[in-house]
Write an enzyme that holds these catalytic residues in place. Structure first.
Site, PDB file in Angstrom:
ATOM      1  N   SER A  67      -8.357  -7.918  -4.300  1.00 56.99           N
ATOM      2  CA  SER A  67      -6.762  -7.890  -3.656  1.00 56.99           C
ATOM      3  C   SER A  67      -5.767  -7.439  -4.509  1.00 56.99           C
ATOM      4  O   SER A  67      -4.780  -7.165  -4.303  1.00 56.99           O
ATOM      5  CB  SER A  67      -6.588  -9.160  -2.863  1.00 56.99           C
ATOM      6  OG  SER A  67      -7.383  -9.063  -1.727  1.00 56.99           O
ATOM      7  N   LYS A  70      -3.415  -4.665  -3.913  1.00 54.40           N
ATOM      8  CA  LYS A  70      -2.133  -4.739  -3.196  1.00 54.40           C
ATOM      9  C   LYS A  70      -1.035  -4.544  -4.004  1.00 54.40           C
ATOM     10  O   LYS A  70       0.076  -4.364  -3.238  1.00 54.40           O
ATOM     11  CB  LYS A  70      -2.374  -5.751  -2.313  1.00 54.40           C
ATOM     12  CG  LYS A  70      -3.310  -6.022  -1.249  1.00 54.40           C
ATOM     13  CD  LYS A  70      -3.742  -7.192  -0.716  1.00 54.40           C
ATOM     14  CE  LYS A  70      -4.870  -7.073   0.271  1.00 54.40           C
ATOM     15  NZ  LYS A  70      -5.607  -8.331   0.811  1.00 54.40           N
ATOM     16  N   SER A 122      -1.905 -11.999   1.565  1.00 59.42           N
ATOM     17  CA  SER A 122      -3.232 -11.059   1.357  1.00 59.42           C
ATOM     18  C   SER A 122      -3.686 -10.240   2.459  1.00 59.42           C
ATOM     19  O   SER A 122      -4.777 -10.336   2.583  1.00 59.42           O
ATOM     20  CB  SER A 122      -3.921 -11.680   0.329  1.00 59.42           C
ATOM     21  OG  SER A 122      -4.980 -11.033  -0.338  1.00 59.42           O
TER      22      SER A 122
END
Length: 395
Positions: A67, A70, A122
């Protein structure tokens, strides 16, 4: 007598060799603080303002970031979209797996809210919604994002989705992640969202408060922390990006593929402590003049650089007006392009101090050479007195 003199000379040379090595080691230790022992497979610590690398471990190995992807998605969306745009959530976004903010198909939500859900909680569904809004599809978004990142100087990154779910071709490096974070932190909107610890979330099907997943921002607060992002998929291990500032020094720490959360956070704290304990930010004031080869240059901005607390910096000007800052071992700490303002005729403009940088080992060699010559001279004089004294005694 001859044998005794040779023996003494050999002993002297051994002592000098030991002294020289000891001297060099002390100098190296003085400017090279002990580096932390990092367990994560790859890691990097950089200065968030200057970009100087303060620590690295396999910084250019291509790995899956999970993640941490991101961060790139968020800054791309902020710079290429309108934060007030209303985004309609698709079936594709609604059905994505993994961590979510539970968007509903047909729900309308602002782009800024999606970026908040993306970074704070997230949300993979928020990532897909952002991608489809900006580029029509996840595939189109990935193409545009990779082009965007290449333009920013990231050479070892290839993303195939906006959220970081595992794909064998979805890869980046610790260095590239640090660089994109450094770039993103210049943006006020990104900094605000990246540093948000909690946010009231009123979704169509989810009414709650979302909290950052980064423990150093909440559960285990770290002094000076300004933001953070976590990541995990089985193939990536635990991944972290963390930003922190104390005084003038801003740090960005990246750790990839830690075997556990505890190790990831321990590595991160060790990196940040190492940076804050051992480095300072220095500057060269605006408007200083530098001269070389009858050319005069000026810096029109305050020049900021980061150095170890034990480093000594020397300035050197190249023929094309590039100011290089080097330490005693000729490592380039920072470079700045100066502006040429005039050609010098007979003006007495002093050249930059220490423009001819000498390797520290050369200084050590010269020092040892003179020390050796001095001691040899003493031995020869003492030998002469010894011989003449013996002659007088037996005369």
């Amino acid at each position: 007598m001859e044998f005794s003199f040779v023996k003494r000379l050999l002993m002297l040379l051994i002592v000098i060799s030991i002294f020289s090595n000891s001297f060099n080691n002390k100098v190296i230790e003085a400017v090279s603080p002990d580096k932390p022992l990092i367990t994560s497979e790859a890691a990097i610590l950089i200065d968030g303002k200057t970009g100087r690398t303060l620590y690295e471990k396999k910084p250019d190995k291509k790995m899956n970031p999970a993640s941490l992807t991101k961060i790139a998605t968020a800054i791309y969306a902020i710079e290429n979209g309108n934060l007030d745009d209303l985004v309609t959530i698709s079936h594709n976004a609604r059905e994505v797996v993994g961590t979510r903010v539970y968007l509903e198909e047909g729900e309308k939500i602002t782009l800024k809210r999606l970026i908040q859900g993306l970074l704070i909680n997230s949300g993979n569904d928020a990532g897909v919604a952002i991608a489809e809004h900006l580029d029509g599809s996840v595939e189109g978004f990935a193409t545009s994002l990779n082009r965007y990142l290449k333009d920013l100087g990231l050479q070892n990154t290839n993303f195939v989705n906006p959220h970081g779910l595992y794909h064998p071709e979805h890869q980046t490096t610790a260095r590239d992640l640090a660089l994109i974070t450094k770039y993103a932190m210049k943006n006020r909107d990104f900094r605000e969202i990246f540093g948000t610890k909690e946010l009231k979330w009123n979704g169509k099907s989810w009414d709650t408060t979302i909290y950052t997943h980064h423990k150093l921002m909440r559960q285990q607060p770290y002094d000076g922390i300004t933001g953070g992002k976590t990541g995990y998929v089985v193939e990536s291990g635990i991944t972290l990006v963390t930003t922190a500032t104390r005084g003038e020094l801003s740090l960005i720490a990246v750790t990839l593929n830690a075997p556990s959360e505890d190790i990831a956070y321990h590595d991160t704290v060790d990196l940040l402590d190492y940076g804050f304990d051992n480095f300072n930010v220095e500057s060269i004031s605006e408007g200083q003049l530098f001269g070389i080869n009858n050319e005069e240059y000026i810096n029109n901005d305050i020049l900021i650089y980061t150095i170890s607390k034990n480093e000594k910096i020397h300035q050197q000007i190249t023929n094309d007006g590039l100011l290089e800052l080097k330490n005693d071992f000729q490592d380039v700490i920072a470079t700045f392009q100066l502006e040429r303002i005039t050609t010098l005729d007979d003006k007495n403009v002093s050249e930059t101090k220490d423009s001819q940088i000498k390797d520290h080992s050369n200084y050590t060699f010269i020092y040892v050479l003179f020390f050796t010559m001095f001691v040899l001279a003493l031995l020869m004089i003492s030998r002469w007195f010894y011989r003449n004294f013996n002659k007088k005694m037996y005369y």
